[in-house]
Design a protein around this motif. Structure first.
Motif, mmCIF file in Angstrom:
data_model
loop_
_atom_site.group_PDB
_atom_site.id
_atom_site.type_symbol
_atom_site.label_atom_id
_atom_site.label_comp_id
_atom_site.label_asym_id
_atom_site.label_seq_id
_atom_site.Cartn_x
_atom_site.Cartn_y
_atom_site.Cartn_z
ATOM 1 N N PRO A 126 4.565 -2.521 28.364
ATOM 2 C CA PRO A 126 3.544 -1.526 27.988
ATOM 3 C C PRO A 126 4.161 -0.261 27.380
ATOM 4 C CG PRO A 126 3.010 -2.474 30.121
ATOM 5 C CD PRO A 126 4.358 -3.012 29.741
ATOM 6 N N LEU A 127 5.305 0.197 27.927
ATOM 7 C CA LEU A 127 5.925 1.414 27.375
ATOM 8 C C LEU A 127 6.439 1.159 25.947
ATOM 9 C CD1 LEU A 127 6.888 4.400 27.787
ATOM 10 C CD2 LEU A 127 9.099 3.426 28.417
ATOM 11 N N ARG A 128 7.120 0.028 25.746
ATOM 12 C CA ARG A 128 7.636 -0.298 24.398
ATOM 13 C C ARG A 128 6.479 -0.409 23.408
ATOM 14 N NH1 ARG A 128 11.631 -5.019 26.709
ATOM 15 N NH2 ARG A 128 13.354 -3.669 27.300
ATOM 16 N N HIS A 129 5.398 -1.027 23.864
ATOM 17 C CA HIS A 129 4.207 -1.206 23.038
ATOM 18 C C HIS A 129 3.639 0.159 22.651
ATOM 19 C CE1 HIS A 129 0.004 -2.235 22.102
ATOM 20 N NE2 HIS A 129 0.462 -3.426 21.791
ATOM 21 N N ARG A 130 3.544 1.058 23.633
ATOM 22 C CA ARG A 130 2.977 2.386 23.382
ATOM 23 C C ARG A 130 3.883 3.200 22.458
ATOM 24 N NH1 ARG A 130 -0.855 4.968 21.742
ATOM 25 N NH2 ARG A 130 -1.175 7.090 22.461
ATOM 26 N N VAL A 131 5.197 3.074 22.657
ATOM 27 C CA VAL A 131 6.143 3.799 21.797
ATOM 28 C C VAL A 131 5.991 3.312 20.352
ATOM 29 C CG1 VAL A 131 8.612 4.110 21.260
ATOM 30 C CG2 VAL A 131 7.807 4.427 23.601
ATOM 31 N N LEU A 132 5.871 2.011 20.181
ATOM 32 C CA LEU A 132 5.708 1.458 18.832
ATOM 33 C C LEU A 132 4.400 1.967 18.210
ATOM 34 C CD1 LEU A 132 6.746 -0.422 16.591
ATOM 35 C CD2 LEU A 132 5.475 -2.283 17.671
ATOM 36 N N GLU A 133 3.350 1.986 19.023
ATOM 37 C CA GLU A 133 2.048 2.458 18.548
ATOM 38 C C GLU A 133 2.139 3.926 18.106
ATOM 39 O OE1 GLU A 133 -2.345 1.404 20.251
ATOM 40 O OE2 GLU A 133 -0.860 2.149 21.663
ATOM 41 N N LEU A 134 2.865 4.736 18.891
ATOM 42 C CA LEU A 134 3.017 6.159 18.551
ATOM 43 C C LEU A 134 3.852 6.337 17.285
ATOM 44 C CD1 LEU A 134 3.540 7.709 22.108
ATOM 45 C CD2 LEU A 134 1.553 7.999 20.624
ATOM 46 N N VAL A 135 4.902 5.519 17.141
ATOM 47 C CA VAL A 135 5.724 5.591 15.928
ATOM 48 C C VAL A 135 4.860 5.258 14.706
ATOM 49 C CG1 VAL A 135 7.625 4.491 14.668
ATOM 50 C CG2 VAL A 135 7.953 5.155 17.046
ATOM 51 N N ILE B 235 0.863 -1.179 0.000
ATOM 52 C CA ILE B 235 0.000 0.000 0.000
ATOM 53 C C ILE B 235 0.898 1.226 0.000
ATOM 54 C CG2 ILE B 235 -1.555 1.387 1.439
ATOM 55 C CD1 ILE B 235 -2.736 -1.189 2.461
ATOM 56 N N ARG B 236 0.663 2.140 -0.928
ATOM 57 C CA ARG B 236 1.430 3.383 -0.922
ATOM 58 C C ARG B 236 0.935 4.223 0.253
ATOM 59 N NH1 ARG B 236 4.071 1.001 -3.378
ATOM 60 N NH2 ARG B 236 4.848 1.050 -5.493
ATOM 61 N N PRO B 237 1.793 4.498 1.229
ATOM 62 C CA PRO B 237 1.322 5.214 2.414
ATOM 63 C C PRO B 237 0.803 6.610 2.104
ATOM 64 C CG PRO B 237 3.709 4.966 2.439
ATOM 65 C CD PRO B 237 3.190 4.123 1.319
ATOM 66 N N SER B 238 1.244 7.182 0.978
ATOM 67 C CA SER B 238 0.810 8.542 0.650
ATOM 68 C C SER B 238 -0.627 8.554 0.138
ATOM 69 C CB SER B 238 1.739 9.140 -0.399
ATOM 70 O OG SER B 238 1.777 8.299 -1.534
ATOM 71 N N LEU B 239 -1.153 7.384 -0.211
ATOM 72 C CA LEU B 239 -2.513 7.334 -0.739
ATOM 73 C C LEU B 239 -3.489 6.965 0.376
ATOM 74 C CD1 LEU B 239 -1.785 5.552 -4.126
ATOM 75 C CD2 LEU B 239 -1.920 7.993 -3.666
ATOM 76 N N ALA B 240 -4.732 7.370 0.205
ATOM 77 C CA ALA B 240 -5.742 7.129 1.236
ATOM 78 C C ALA B 240 -5.895 5.628 1.476
ATOM 79 C CB ALA B 240 -7.065 7.728 0.784
ATOM 80 N N HIS B 241 -5.861 5.238 2.711
ATOM 81 C CA HIS B 241 -6.068 3.844 3.074
ATOM 82 C C HIS B 241 -6.497 3.794 4.528
ATOM 83 C CE1 HIS B 241 -1.978 4.633 4.497
ATOM 84 N NE2 HIS B 241 -2.158 3.658 5.361
ATOM 85 N N ASP B 242 -6.950 2.637 4.964
ATOM 86 C CA ASP B 242 -7.387 2.486 6.347
ATOM 87 C C ASP B 242 -6.156 2.276 7.222
ATOM 88 O OD1 ASP B 242 -8.512 1.908 8.739
ATOM 89 O OD2 ASP B 242 -9.538 0.083 8.091
ATOM 90 N N HIS B 243 -5.650 3.377 7.791
ATOM 91 C CA HIS B 243 -4.382 3.281 8.518
ATOM 92 C C HIS B 243 -4.518 2.497 9.826
ATOM 93 C CE1 HIS B 243 -0.306 4.094 9.556
ATOM 94 N NE2 HIS B 243 -0.668 4.658 10.689
ATOM 95 N N SER B 244 -5.736 2.422 10.367
ATOM 96 C CA SER B 244 -5.898 1.647 11.605
ATOM 97 C C SER B 244 -5.507 0.180 11.356
ATOM 98 C CB SER B 244 -7.333 1.754 12.128
ATOM 99 O OG SER B 244 -8.223 1.204 11.184
ATOM 100 N N GLN B 245 -5.683 -0.265 10.116
ATOM 101 C CA GLN B 245 -5.257 -1.620 9.717
ATOM 102 C C GLN B 245 -3.744 -1.757 9.826
ATOM 103 O OE1 GLN B 245 -6.386 -4.511 8.218
ATOM 104 N NE2 GLN B 245 -8.187 -4.098 6.975
ATOM 105 N N CYS B 246 -3.017 -0.729 9.352
ATOM 106 C CA CYS B 246 -1.544 -0.747 9.422
ATOM 107 C C CYS B 246 -1.118 -0.864 10.876
ATOM 108 C CB CYS B 246 -0.934 0.533 8.839
ATOM 109 S SG CYS B 246 -1.300 0.858 7.116
#
Ligand SMILES: [Zn+2]
Ligand SMILES: [Zn+2]
Ligand SMILES: [Zn+2]
Length: 170
Positions: free
Chosen positions: A48-57, A16-27
């Protein structure tokens, strides 16, 4: 389920080209479930912190700097010290769940974690989106060959290409 089948699914997702509209919640969902599997397979703990950092990234396809992460976590009521954030980022780098983009000094979620691959990134100078290009192996081979001709031993080659994404061209 083997890591192999997980990563090949990830590769598909990365098309999926990230610049194009897509369902990012899936990513995001895909990235987090893959991270859990990679960590489980490697006997590593996704705290939990590593998980949250990954989620934010993974909040978008724009790379995030360590201080953006720190800001966001502070807003959420955590008060992690910068070394704590860097340790969490180092953990994610070590398990190949994220990449560090040197030119931007920022971090991007890896779209095919757990799989050995060279880095090849297309950085949009207008919207800041970064696309990780899959299968850069011929390119890595060419880099290594040219470096070899210069009698240079490559320890890491991450190619960062700046330009304008498809969405920003129109
Ligand atoms: Zn996405
Ligand atoms: Zn990657
Ligand atoms: Zn763009």
């Amino acid at each position: 389920m083997s890591i192999r089948s997980i990563t090949s699914r990830a590769g598909h997702r990365a098309d999926i080209r990230p610049s194009l509209a897509h369902d990012h919640s899936q990513c995001i969902r895909m990235a987090l479930s893959q991270a859990e599997r990679v960590c489980a397979a490697e006997g590593a703990r996704l705290t939990p912190l590593r998980h949250r950092v990954l989620e934010l990234v993974w909040a978008s396809h724009r790379p995030l700097g360590a201080y953006d992460l720190l800001d966001q976590l502070s807003k959420e009521g955590h008060k992690p010290a910068p070394p704590t954030i860097y340790r969490a980022l180092d953990f994610l780098l070590e398990h190949k769940l994220i990449h560090r983009l040197a030119t931007l000094n920022a971090y991007l979620g890896c779209s095919h974690p757990g799989e050995a691959h060279g880095g090849f990134f297309l950085i949009c100078q207008d919207c800041g989106t970064v696309e990780e290009v899959r299968d850069p192996l011929p390119l890595s081979a060419a880099v290594e060959k040219l470096a070899g001709q210069a009698r240079f031993q490559v320890s890491q080659s991450v190619l960062e290409v700046t330009g304008r994404c498809q969405a920003c061209q129109s």
